[in-house]
Structures are given as structure tokens and as C-alpha cells.
Design a protein around this motif. Structure first.
Motif, mmCIF file in Angstrom:
data_model
loop_
_atom_site.group_PDB
_atom_site.id
_atom_site.type_symbol
_atom_site.label_atom_id
_atom_site.label_comp_id
_atom_site.label_asym_id
_atom_site.label_seq_id
_atom_site.Cartn_x
_atom_site.Cartn_y
_atom_site.Cartn_z
ATOM 1 N N VAL A 1 0.640 -1.199 0.599
ATOM 2 C CA VAL A 1 0.281 0.379 0.166
ATOM 3 C C VAL A 1 1.144 1.151 0.335
ATOM 4 N N ALA B 1 0.719 3.698 -3.219
ATOM 5 C CA ALA B 1 -0.521 4.798 -2.387
ATOM 6 C C ALA B 1 0.005 6.237 -1.546
ATOM 7 N N LYS C 1 -7.023 3.143 -3.665
ATOM 8 C CA LYS C 1 -7.510 1.498 -3.030
ATOM 9 C C LYS C 1 -8.053 0.209 -3.776
ATOM 10 N N ALA D 1 -4.926 -1.199 -4.928
ATOM 11 C CA ALA D 1 -4.307 -2.207 -2.815
ATOM 12 C C ALA D 1 -5.145 -3.296 -2.956
ATOM 13 N N ARG D 2 -6.219 -3.161 -3.019
ATOM 14 C CA ARG D 2 -7.330 -4.183 -2.744
ATOM 15 C C ARG D 2 -6.594 -5.388 -3.903
ATOM 16 N N TRP E 1 -3.162 -6.618 -3.315
ATOM 17 C CA TRP E 1 -3.802 -7.323 -1.601
ATOM 18 C C TRP E 1 -3.821 -9.081 -1.969
#
Lengths: 473, 473
Positions: free
Chosen positions: B132, B136, B166, B169-170, B173
Motif C-alpha cells: 500500500v 498509494a 483503494k 491496493a485491494r 493484496w
């Protein structure tokens, strides 16, 4: 032709020291060198007249000029039989002209004095060559920020390039020759005979480091060592500043950031290392001798001279590490010292520091300032490029030597000392050893590194890029 | 709060392995951590609403967030008595969160399993944090050219920054968690129990390198070692590329210059070192084992994981040197790997090469190109600044450790492995040793280096500059 004349001059030593056997080798070397020079000079002159000079010609002439010097300069060694092997003779010559001072001679004191004189002369000539190179040629080629200090050179008048360069070079040479003469006298006052004094003056002012003694400066008296310390320091100063200093502009010297850091670094390193080395019981607790040894080695390495007054590899780890790091400092630009040069480090550190500020204010223009003036962004970029290439080439060199079977510590030291034109290294090429036991391929690699280090990397490496050979214009 | 929840989750291991004595320490640590998190979250929320976020806040939040994690994450070690000494506990925690893998534990196998699980989890959480951070936060702060690969991130839509971050990152992940799960299964298929498989999956995907075995990966079966090799390789890939690969865009993966060099370097280094190490008589002439050991160590070091399958310090000098140099490479940007990162090296080498061209044609604009596109000059400048700061900080670190009495080789290795978030080093902190015998000041220095290395230097070091604290805007 200039080199050939110097070879002939060494015959005076042959006569004075009854080294009759060297008269023919020296004459022969001189004649060949002058002849080759004469031929090239006249061909080049014709070319110059017919087509003019391009920037490309500059790179070629400088590089091949030095290569030619390396080969012609090795003739006295080869023909006299002092260093009969070609590789070693070329190594010794490049080590001379590049003012490195790494030697393949095992017993220097057994070598004829006229040949030793020639050996010292190669360094002195190399030093002269470097002065004209840094003042006149590298700035035009735009190499690694060498414009930086030349803007400060005496006799500047941007619209008249030709006379300015000649005049600047002439003034700096006068400084160079005068300092050599003063050192000669001071060394003789300390009990040196004329021969030793002359040779050491030649190799000090060139930050070369060839000695006529097997143990370099180890057995010299404290007085002699202090004289060498002072003149190594002067040889590592920007000659332009010395010129100003001589003309009473002391303020200009002291306000120069490079000079201040040069002095400060020597002071700090000497203080810290004196404490460290003294605590280790060096010189049986003789504080003055410890201070002198540390000061001598610090100045010898930082100015890339390479005289040895003490076996620094016996010092505590911390001191050895600092000595190793000093190999990447180099003294002032515009001196005869090799290596990275302090002014570049100033630019790099200031720029690294300011890059934090730039990150915080991406839209602001935040220039690096040197001696109170903004440094052009392209100069900073050139310096960054120089440092990157230096690191890259150093790494490649260490890998190459290791691949050729040299151990890690020796590789680290030998490449650092060659690229920085210093002289002594670590491991097998430590301060008490020489380069004679290295294999022929290793000697060629190190010769190459001495040459590219001396010519500020870009001059030589440019010839290895594909676009150099592509005619765009 | 997230970390506190994970501490509570470790209680499942306490229960399963009857390590009842750790239930209270883990609950206590979890409660304190969640409470502190809760307080800070709500204060920060209030601040955010009242005044908005500045770039300065970004640096402060990231740095102090990680420092806070380092202290709270050490609670399970301290309260359970596993590592009672504060310095060592913090060292182990920072080594975890920064995905370094340097350990102060002398006998890992005697440590309770729930604590070992927490130890592996710190790395896995650290890996998540890094994803992240790189996607980000670092690009917004403009650090060291991290914009470079983010432009390629999936789900990009420049005008909608918040949802894009977001969403990116999602997606990454999901890749991270899925690969961890697949590795877990594959390790169990090779005979690992669930506990070992889980821990090693956590620490592989984070390129962390904590093992639950005293001898790291030395005694693992060839199958297990190959599984680790594959997943270390995947963990060192740009997760964005993996995302594309999973979605069938294989061409996009293969055309990525960083990925190609990453693969090529591993192939070349493994081939050369296999030959060198094999010739030295390693593994009694077992070629497959030699190849496997070399491949394992090459990937382990380049991806900054730090698992050990062989004592590489026993290899020939040349191989040791290459391993040392790999510590300065780092794997792909956008992976969980630490260090310099390959894409930066690509920019640096291309720029160094092009600087020759620029010198030849000073007026031409010659941009660095990456993946077929011109790289913005400011990005190149950022990368150069990053590298300079990296070298500067590395040098300072080595000098500091040496001044603290650590020997030269250990200093060189310990700082390189800490700054690059790798794990094992050389000398006293070699692959068969650990960091327990270092003095407290040295541990603090190395903890600091692990932290600044993980946060790409600038995030932390920015706080040490005077202009950061000066309110200009």
C-alpha cells in the motif's frame, strides 16, 4: 617531441653517474619518440588546416596522445633492459604519466640513476599535461563539471578563447615549475643530495609518488617528511588558487569552498586517526611520530600522491577503512591530483541534501550553490553522471580482477588506487609491496584504469560508445 | 488496531499447541496495541477533518506509524519473556515489519510456536504495508522515482485518485494473499506441517526470510527448496505485473524491462556462480545440489528475502563478492523486496550511458527511455538523488559501525543487509550466525537502517532536514 627531448636530457645523468651503457638506449628512445612525434605533428597539421577540429577529434587526440605517450615512454625501460618485459614497461610508464606511482620495480635502488630520472620525469611531464588538459581541453569537451573551477581561472576573457587558454596554462605552469624548484632547495637543505631532491620534487608536485628509495618515505628524516607533506598539500590545491594566493588574494583562497573542505578534511581525519592509531600503541607511543605518520598518509592518499611513510595496513581496522575511503575523495580540481575531486563531492552532497527540499517543494527551483553562485543544472547533471560512471567502472573493475583470480581485498584496493591515480593499495599491492607479482592481464586492466582515471573517464570511455563512431553531423 | 487483532489471532496457536502461558501476554499486547491505535485513529481523524492533510503530514505519519508499529509489535516478545531485553525485542520487530529477517534469536526452535507465528506475521503484515505504501503513498510524496511503475498499475484513472488507490491496493493484496495460500498448499504437499508451511509462506511472500528452523532452509528437501525459490521469485516481481499475468496479459509481463533484467540477472549470475562454485568442489561435486544452492542464494539475496540454504561465505572469493554486490540490486519495484530495486539501476545505467551522448551533443535533448516511453527528467533526477543518498548513508553506516568497534567485513555486510532489508550478511552476521552478539548501540543503528531502507530513505531522512520543520507555505 617534447617527451623525446626529455629522454635526451636524461643523458646528462648517464654522463654524471658514469652510466655509459644507457646513453645509446636513451638516445635511441629519444630519436624514435621525436621522429614519431614529428610525423604525427605534420600529418595532424595538414588535417587541421584542411578540415578544422571537431569535438570528436578532441576525444580521439587526447586519448591516443596519451596511449602513444605510454608506448613511447616505455622505450627507455625496454631498450635499456631495466624492465625488459613489454607489459610491465608499459604499466610503469602509464603509472608515471598518469601520476599514479604504482611500480613493478622490486629493487628501485639497483636501477640506474638516469632511468630513475626518466621515471620521475614521466610523472612531472604527466602533471604538466594534466594542468593543460584540465584548463584547456576538458572544459571544452564538457566533462564531469570541469567547467566549474575553470570559470575562476586567471586571465579569463570568454570571447578570446585561444589566448586565454595559452595564458592560463603558462601562468599555472610557472607556479608548477616554481614550486618544484622551491621543494628541490628545501629538500637539499634537509640533507638530500641533488638527485634525490630533484626526483622527489618532480614526483611530489605531480602528485605521482614514485620514489628513488625502496621503502619510499619510511626512512626519511622528520624534516624531509614535513617538507613532502607541505608540498603534497600544495600539489593537491587548485593551482589557480595558488596563483591568486601568490598574488596576495588570500581572501579568494580562503573563501573557496573546495579549499576549505580540503583543509578541513585533512584536519579532521588526521586528528581522529592520530587518536585511534596512537591508542593502538603505534610507534611505541611516540605521539609526534604517530601524528606525522597519520598526517603524511592522509595527505599522501587524499592528494593521490602515494608516498608511503608508514604501513597503514597495520593500523586499526577503523583507520584502514578511512584510508580506503580517502581513495575515493581525491584533492582539488585544477591540481595534479587524480580521483573524483573534492569539488564534485561538494556538488553531490549539496545536491543530495537539496533533493529533500525539492521533494517537499516540487515546483520550486532550488539550485546548488558553490562559492556563493548558482551552479548550472547541466553541470550538476554532469557531475552526477561522472560519479555514476565512476562507481560503475569501479565495480566492473573489481569484478574483472576477481574473475582474473585476484583476491577480494587486493581487487578492491588495486582498482581504487589505479582509478584514483594514487599508487599503493591493500592486500598484495599494499604500501610495502608493489605490482610486479600481478599477472599480465591484470597489469593491462590496471593500466587501462590508470589511463581512464587520469583522463576523467569520459575522454577515453567515449570512444567505446557506438554513437561516437556514428556521424550525425 | 490491525496489528492488535493479529496478536489476538496468535492465541489460536497458543491454544492448539498448549502454550497457555502466552495467552495473557498476547491478549495484553493486543489490547494495548488496539487501544493506542484507537486513540491515535480518533485524534488523527479529528485533525484530518479540521485542517486537511499536507505532504509534510504524509512523511510524519508514515515514519511515526512505522516507529509505533516497531514498539507495539515488540510487546509480545517482551511480555512473554521470549526476548526480555528492550533493544533486542525492538530489533527483532523492526527486522520483521521491514521484512529484513535479521534475528537476535539464538535458538529459534526452542521458542513457543505462538510467538514464532507472531514473528512471521510481522513480516507478512510488513509486506502488506509495503504494497500500500508503494502504490498509494510514496508516489504522492514523489520519492526516488516510485512514480515510475505506478503509472502502470491496474485500475488507473488519474482524475479519481482516492478510488484508484483503494482499488489498486485491494487487487494487489488479493494477489499477495492468494500466492501465500498457494505456497502454503505446495509446502504442505512437500511434507511440511501446517505450522511450518504457514510461517514460511508468510515470510516468503513478504521477502522477509524469518524461518522457524535454526538452520533456515539448509536442511529442507530439494522439493521444498524449489518451492521457496519459485515463490521468492514471485514475491520479487512487481505485483502489478503478476496481476496482468494472471489476467492473461503475458505479453505485458515479458515486455517489461525490469522483469526481463530481473530474470536475466538471475539466469546469468546462477550460471556463472554454479560453474565457479562447482569447480571449487562444493557439495562433493553434486551438480544439481550446487545449482540449487546457487540459485536459491541468488534469488534469496536479490529478492532481499534472506533465507539461507547454504553457507555462501565458504564459496570462492569471486562468488562471495557477487553475493555482496547482489545486496545492492534489490528486486522489482512494486514487489515486497527492499533495496535499491532493479528499475532504478536500469534508469541509472541508461542515464550514465546517455550522458556520453549528451556530452557529444550538448544541445540535443536525449531522454532516458523505459518500456518504450520517455522518462520525465525530474524522475531521473529523483532516482539519481536516491542512489547518491543510498551510497552516502551506506558509507556513513559502515563508518559508524566501525567506530563502534565492529570489524570491517561485518560492518560492510551488516549495513548492506540492513539497508537492503535482506537478513544475512558477512563476518559476524554471516548466514550461519545471527545478530544477537552485537552491542546495543549497534543494534539501534541497524534497526534505524532497516527502517530507513524499508521506507525508501527519503520518508524518514526528510524529518532530519531543517527545512522540513520550517513552515514556508
Amino acid at each position: 617531441m617534447f617527451n623525446g627531448v626529455f629522454m635526451y636530457l636524461c643523458i646528462w645523468a648517464s654522463i654524471y653517474y658514469y652510466e655509459i651503457e644507457d646513453i645509446i638506449p636513451l638516445s635511441l628512445s629519444g630519436t624514435i619518440t621525436i621522429l614519431v612525434g614529428f610525423i604525427i605533428y605534420h600529418s595532424a597539421k595538414a588535417y587541421h588546416v584542411s578540415s578544422g577540429m571537431t569535438k570528436r577529434d578532441g576525444y580521439l587526440i587526447v586519448t591516443f596522445g596519451w596511449v602513444l605517450m605510454a608506448f613511447s615512454g616505455s622505450l627507455p625501460y625496454i631498450i635499456s633492459g631495466t624492465i625488459p618485459e613489454f607489459t610491465s614497461a608499459v604499466f610503469e610508464t602509464i603509472s608515471g604519466y598518469s601520476t599514479t606511482g604504482a611500480s613493478v620495480l622490486n629493487d628501485i635502488e639497483s636501477v640506474n640513476k638516469d632511468i630513475l630520472l626518466w621515471r620521475s620525469l614521466t610523472q612531472w611531464i604527466g602533471g604538466m599535461g594534466i594542468i593543460v588538459l584540465t584548463v584547456a581541453i576538458l572544459p571544452i569537451l564538457g566533462i564531469g563539471g570541469m567547467q566549474l573551477f575553470v570559470a575562476e581561472a586567471p586571465g579569463i576573457s570568454p570571447d578570446k578563447l585561444q589566448p586565454r587558454i595559452k595564458e592560463t596554462a603558462r601562468r599555472l605552469w610557472i607556479i608548477y615549475v616554481s614550486l618544484t624548484a622551491i621543494e628541490l632547495v628545501l629538500l637539499m637543505l634537509g640533507g638530500f643530495n641533488f638527485f634525490d631532491a630533484l626526483n622527489h620534487s618532480f614526483t611530489t608536485m605531480a602528485t605521482g609518488g614514485f620514489s628513488t628509495h625502496n621503502s619510499s618515505a619510511v626512512e626519511f628524516s622528520p624534516y624531509i617528511q614535513y617538507v613532502l607533506i607541505v608540498f603534497m598539500f600544495l600539489a593537491g590545491m587548485n593551482f589557480t588558487l595558488t596563483y591568486f594566493g601568490v598574488h596576495g588574494k588570500i581572501r579568494k583562497v580562503w573563501e573557496n569552498e573546495e579549499f576549505r573542505l580540503y583543509t578541513l578534511m585533512i584536519a579532521v581525519v588526521t586528528t581522529v586517526l592520530t587518536a585511534v592509531v596512537y591508542n593502538s600503541g603505534w610507534a611505541n607511543g611516540d605521539l609526534e611520530k604517530t601524528f606525522r605518520d597519520v598526517l603524511f598518509q592522509t595527505i599522501s592518499i587524499i592528494t593521490t600522491t602515494g608516498f608511503v611513510s608508514a604501513d597503514y595496513t597495520l593500523w586499526p581496522h577503523f583507520a584502514v577503512m578511512i584510508i580506503f575511503m580517502l581513495m575515493f575523495v581525491g584533492a582539488s580540481a585544477g591540481s595534479t591530483a587524480g580521483g573524483v575531486k573534492i569539488v564534485r563531492h561538494i556538488i553531490l552532497v549539496k545536491n543530495a541534501f537539496l533533493s529533500f527540499k525539492r521533494q517537499l517543494h516540487p515546483k520550486a527551483i532550488i539550485p546548488v550553490r558553490l562559492n556563493g553562485k548558482s551552479v548550472n543544472e547541466s553541470v550538476v547533471y554532469n557531475v552526477l553522471a561522472f560519479m555514476m560512471v565512476y562507481i560503475l567502472i569501479y565495480t566492473l573493475g573489481v569484478v574483472t580482477l576477481a574473475a582474473l583470480g585476484v583476491d577480494f581485498i587486493t581487487s578492491l584496493g588495486a582498482v581504487a588506487t589505479s582509478l584514483g591515480n594514487i599508487g599503493p593499495g591493500f592486500g598484495l599491492v599494499g604500501p610495502m609491496d608493489n605490482f610486479s607479482n600481478l599477472s599480465q592481464p591484470v597489469k593491462w586492466v590496471l593500466s587501462f584504469f590508470m589511463l581512464i582515471g587520469r583522463l576523467e573517464l569520459f575522454t577515453v570511455l567515449m570512444l567505446f560508445t557506438p554513437f561516437f563512431w556514428r556521424r550525425i553531423h
